[in-house]
Design a protein around this motif. Structure first.
Motif, PDB file in Angstrom:
ATOM      1  N   SER A   1       0.838  -1.212   0.000  1.00 19.07           N
ATOM      2  CA  SER A   1       0.000   0.000   0.000  1.00 19.07           C
ATOM      3  C   SER A   1       0.867   1.254   0.000  1.00 19.07           C
ATOM      4  O   SER A   1       0.487   2.276  -0.588  1.00 19.07           O
TER       5      SER A   1
ATOM      6  N   ALA B   1       2.117   1.789  -3.552  1.00 22.78           N
ATOM      7  CA  ALA B   1       1.072   2.176  -4.516  1.00 22.78           C
ATOM      8  C   ALA B   1       0.817   3.674  -4.415  1.00 22.78           C
ATOM      9  O   ALA B   1      -0.318   4.134  -4.267  1.00 22.78           O
TER      10      ALA B   1
ATOM     11  N   ALA C   1      -0.040   1.761  -8.472  1.00 27.96           N
ATOM     12  CA  ALA C   1      -1.231   1.128  -7.897  1.00 27.96           C
ATOM     13  C   ALA C   1      -1.836   0.121  -8.873  1.00 27.96           C
ATOM     14  O   ALA C   1      -2.225  -0.997  -8.485  1.00 27.96           O
TER      15      ALA C   1
ATOM     16  N   ILE D   1      -5.051  -1.209  -1.811  1.00 26.98           N
ATOM     17  CA  ILE D   1      -4.456  -0.572  -2.984  1.00 26.98           C
ATOM     18  C   ILE D   1      -5.460   0.426  -3.556  1.00 26.98           C
ATOM     19  O   ILE D   1      -6.594   0.057  -3.907  1.00 26.98           O
TER      20      ILE D   1
END
Length: 331
Positions: free
Chosen positions: A257, A260, A266, A297
């Motif tokens: 995460s 991203a 992402a 994400i």
């Protein structure tokens, strides 16, 4: 043959020959009319045998046993000599390493030499407290190679932490740890990658990138988590593998995460996660973990994938996808 002639031919002094006689190693076969020792050819051969065995490192007591004990087994003695020689070489090698490390500190005087020697001894102490105090000493006083060697072998978690702290503040600390990454011992490999993970600088980062292809999953995982937290996209495939394997999967999902951070990254991560979810070889628990990771994400690609998974045949995956969509405000 008189003692002077024997000494000249054998190279053994007359004084040493008398010492051998006092120990019972050599007994002259006879005496001359004047009382002088007289050695036979067999006596001289025995003297040469004694000298040969001395050259191998045997003590005079062991030589006497070797020559006179009918039950003596030469192979056992040779084995013992090999063991002792290896121990002596190891001790000499350790001394050489220690001297090299003292020399590397460029000591200005004997006080500096003694200080470094004291710290090196402390790093090898049986006391965890003593080792920890040595690790926390000024990094300028402890050679970095010694810190790295100690860190690779340290089992106590508190001492290991102190050693990693010291290495992270030293110059050139990454290079001595590189060998640890290829160690045949799993625990040493793990200590090496943990130490590198706490070190700043390009050299440590380069070694961590190389560790991403290590055959050791623990090493790969530690390197990927560290690099992922630093924003390095090279860690992404390994982080996805960790989620599939269930190895530190929550930390791996958090790292993804972080990575991203823009639309392109992402979408790439979402595509990788979706690909593994749809892989027919991925089991149910792993598909659930991948779906959870997908929820962290951002972006339209991840949202579409979650929407598709709401209709998944695996009810647990479907419910997880629906829940995550609601959290994202897409459901």
């Amino acid at each position: 043959m008189l003692i002077g002639e024997v000494a000249r031919r054998s190279g053994v002094s007359a004084r040493m020959l008398r010492h051998y006689e006092s120990l019972g190693l050599v007994r002259p076969s006879g005496r001359t009319g004047s009382g002088y020792r007289e050695y036979s050819g067999e006596d001289v051969r025995r003297i040469f045998h004694i000298e040969s065995l001395r050259a191998m490192g045997l003590s005079l007591r062991e030589i006497g046993r070797a020559l006179d004990d009918p039950g003596f087994t030469p192979a056992d003695l040779v084995d013992d000599l090999i063991r002792r020689t290896r121990e002596r070489i190891a001790a000499e090698t350790e001394l050489l390493i220690r001297l090299d490390r003292v020399h590397a500190t460029d000591p200005a005087g004997w006080e500096d030499v003694l200080q470094v020697l004291a710290l090196l001894r402390a790093l090898g102490s049986t006391s965890a407290g003593t080792r920890q105090r040595a690790a926390l000493a000024s990094v300028d006083e402890v050679p970095v190679e010694a810190l790295a060697q100690a860190a690779l072998g340290e089992k106590d978690p508190y001492v290991a932490g102190a050693l990693r702290w010291a290495l992270s503040r030293s110059d050139g600390g990454a290079a001595p740890l590189a060998e640890g990454l290829g160690s045949p011992v799993a625990a040493v490999r793990e200590r090496a990658v943990r130490a590198l993970a706490e070190m700043p600088g390009r050299e440590a980062a380069t070694l961590l990138r190389e560790a991403l292809v290590s055959p050791d999953a623990v090493v790969r995982g530690r390197a990927a988590l560290t690099l992922g937290a630093r924003g390095e996209a090279a860690a992404i495939p390994v982080l996805v593998d960790m989620i599939v394997a269930g190895s530190n999967d929550t930390d791996a999902a958090d790292a993804l995460s972080v990575l991203a951070g823009d639309d392109a990254a992402a979408d790439r991560i979402a595509s990788l996660l979706v690909g593994r979810i749809g892989d027919g070889t991925t089991g149910q628990p792993a598909r659930g973990r991948l779906t959870q990771a997908l929820g962290g994400i951002p972006g339209a690609r991840a949202s579409r994938a979650l929407a598709d998974l709401v209709g998944d045949a695996d009810r647990a995956v479907a419910l997880t996808a629906a829940y995550l969509l609601r959290l994202r405000g897409d459901g």
